[in-house]
Design a protein around this motif. Sequence first.
Motif, PDB file in Angstrom:
ATOM      1  N   LYS A 191      20.942 -50.445   9.879  1.00  0.00           N
ATOM      2  CA  LYS A 191      21.837 -51.161  10.800  1.00  0.00           C
ATOM      3  C   LYS A 191      21.835 -50.539  12.192  1.00  0.00           C
ATOM      4  O   LYS A 191      22.232 -51.171  13.151  1.00  0.00           O
ATOM      5  CB  LYS A 191      23.261 -51.220  10.232  1.00  0.00           C
ATOM      6  N   SER A 220      15.659 -57.843  -4.727  1.00  0.00           N
ATOM      7  CA  SER A 220      16.819 -57.335  -3.973  1.00  0.00           C
ATOM      8  C   SER A 220      16.423 -56.932  -2.569  1.00  0.00           C
ATOM      9  O   SER A 220      17.187 -57.134  -1.611  1.00  0.00           O
ATOM     10  CB  SER A 220      17.436 -56.132  -4.681  1.00  0.00           C
ATOM     11  N   THR A 221      15.230 -56.334  -2.431  1.00  0.00           N
ATOM     12  CA  THR A 221      14.787 -55.892  -1.107  1.00  0.00           C
ATOM     13  C   THR A 221      14.532 -57.089  -0.202  1.00  0.00           C
ATOM     14  O   THR A 221      14.874 -57.066   0.987  1.00  0.00           O
ATOM     15  CB  THR A 221      13.524 -55.022  -1.227  1.00  0.00           C
ATOM     16  N   ASP A 223      15.987 -59.995  -0.413  1.00  0.00           N
ATOM     17  CA  ASP A 223      17.293 -60.550  -0.044  1.00  0.00           C
ATOM     18  C   ASP A 223      17.983 -59.675   1.000  1.00  0.00           C
ATOM     19  O   ASP A 223      18.551 -60.179   1.970  1.00  0.00           O
ATOM     20  CB  ASP A 223      18.171 -60.699  -1.290  1.00  0.00           C
ATOM     21  N   LEU A 224      17.921 -58.366   0.801  1.00  0.00           N
ATOM     22  CA  LEU A 224      18.522 -57.445   1.765  1.00  0.00           C
ATOM     23  C   LEU A 224      17.905 -57.650   3.148  1.00  0.00           C
ATOM     24  O   LEU A 224      18.621 -57.799   4.147  1.00  0.00           O
ATOM     25  CB  LEU A 224      18.296 -55.994   1.300  1.00  0.00           C
ATOM     26  N   HIS A 226      16.274 -60.212   4.367  1.00  0.00           N
ATOM     27  CA  HIS A 226      16.610 -61.514   4.943  1.00  0.00           C
ATOM     28  C   HIS A 226      18.060 -61.565   5.393  1.00  0.00           C
ATOM     29  O   HIS A 226      18.374 -62.140   6.439  1.00  0.00           O
ATOM     30  CB  HIS A 226      16.294 -62.633   3.938  1.00  0.00           C
ATOM     31  N   ASN A 227      18.951 -60.966   4.611  1.00  0.00           N
ATOM     32  CA  ASN A 227      20.362 -60.939   5.021  1.00  0.00           C
ATOM     33  C   ASN A 227      20.554 -60.200   6.330  1.00  0.00           C
ATOM     34  O   ASN A 227      21.507 -60.455   7.061  1.00  0.00           O
ATOM     35  CB  ASN A 227      21.227 -60.300   3.928  1.00  0.00           C
ATOM     36  N   MET A 228      19.634 -59.267   6.614  1.00  0.00           N
ATOM     37  CA  MET A 228      19.734 -58.523   7.867  1.00  0.00           C
ATOM     38  C   MET A 228      18.890 -59.158   8.960  1.00  0.00           C
ATOM     39  O   MET A 228      18.741 -58.590  10.050  1.00  0.00           O
ATOM     40  CB  MET A 228      19.327 -57.067   7.649  1.00  0.00           C
ATOM     41  N   GLY A 229      18.321 -60.328   8.663  1.00  0.00           N
ATOM     42  CA  GLY A 229      17.549 -61.046   9.682  1.00  0.00           C
ATOM     43  C   GLY A 229      16.155 -60.486   9.887  1.00  0.00           C
ATOM     44  O   GLY A 229      15.556 -60.680  10.947  1.00  0.00           O
TER      45      GLY A 229
END
Length: 277
Positions: A191, A220-221, A223-224, A226-229
């Motif tokens: 982040k 999971s990676t 998705d992680l 993509h969730n963080m763009g």
Amino acid sequence: AAKQRNDGAVAYDAAMDKSSAKSLSLLTELRNAIERDEFRLHVQPKIRLDTGEVVGVESLVRWAHPERGNVFPDEFIPFAEQTGFIRVLTGWVLDQSAALCSDLQRQGIHLKISVNLSTRDLLDQDLPAKFKEILTRHQLAAGSFCLEITESAIMDDPVRAQLTLERLHAMGVDLSIDDFGTGYSSLAYLKRLPVDELKIDKSFVLNMENDIGDTKIVRSTIDLGHNMGLRVVAEGIETEAVWRLLAALGCDQGQGYFMSRPIAADKLVGWIAAWTP
Ligand code: C2E
Ligand code: CA
Ligand code: CA
Ligand code: CA
């Protein structure tokens, strides 16, 4: 002695040199290798997993040793790191990659070139200026490059690494976290740092069609990321089944022996012409 690898290349055995009467230190050898033009740029295509389109390449260095044959980076990059020679080598790889990129552009082929950076590079205050000089000389936009860094390289000196990465990113280059998932503290800096891409380490990918644990980690990676763009890339795709599985999980790009091993840079245009997804 030199060990034969299953791909026909010869691995450099440091013990061999200690016993050799005419042995120079490896550092001297590396310095000579630059002067004698013994390093070779190899590239491995990066492919969009939904369409099969070639979108980039990763630069991977080889050492064409006059006696030992093709020496692989695992045999000399760690030593180059320890001695600081890596800065010279990184400069060479960036310059060669830029030459390749602008040569491709003249032929109407637009690819993003990924280059590996190591810990020492991230601590090099002059790297952004050196990179800028290379871009100017080859008349390239920074966005033609993606710089791959590992978690361990960042953790070595997170404050300085962040400073270097912010300066590079401000120029317009993409940043990728390489070998994602293998480091100690993967998440905290995600982040904080100006990252564009996550590269899932091949250890999770190679056998994922047979290993439900690997598949869960990869899912999971993705998705992680993509969730963080972020763009998510998988390395180590050796079978069509793994490509399909990754595509179904929504992974954006991939590279691996199934598509192509790393090839000499001057073979790339021919490879692209023959590539049918
Ligand atoms: P890396 O950055 O993780 O590069 C990926 C490695 O996986 C490459 O090994 C590549 O040949 C290999 N690979 C690609 N697809 C597959 C596959 O489907 N299956 C398997 N089993 N392996 C695959 P390579 O070229 O031997 O490079 C090893 C490491 O050396 C790289 O790992 C990188 O950390 C380092 N390296 C290579 N070139 C450079 C460079 O120019 N600068 C720096 N700093 N490091 C470099
Ligand atoms: Ca890499
Ligand atoms: Ca990697
Ligand atoms: Ca690796």
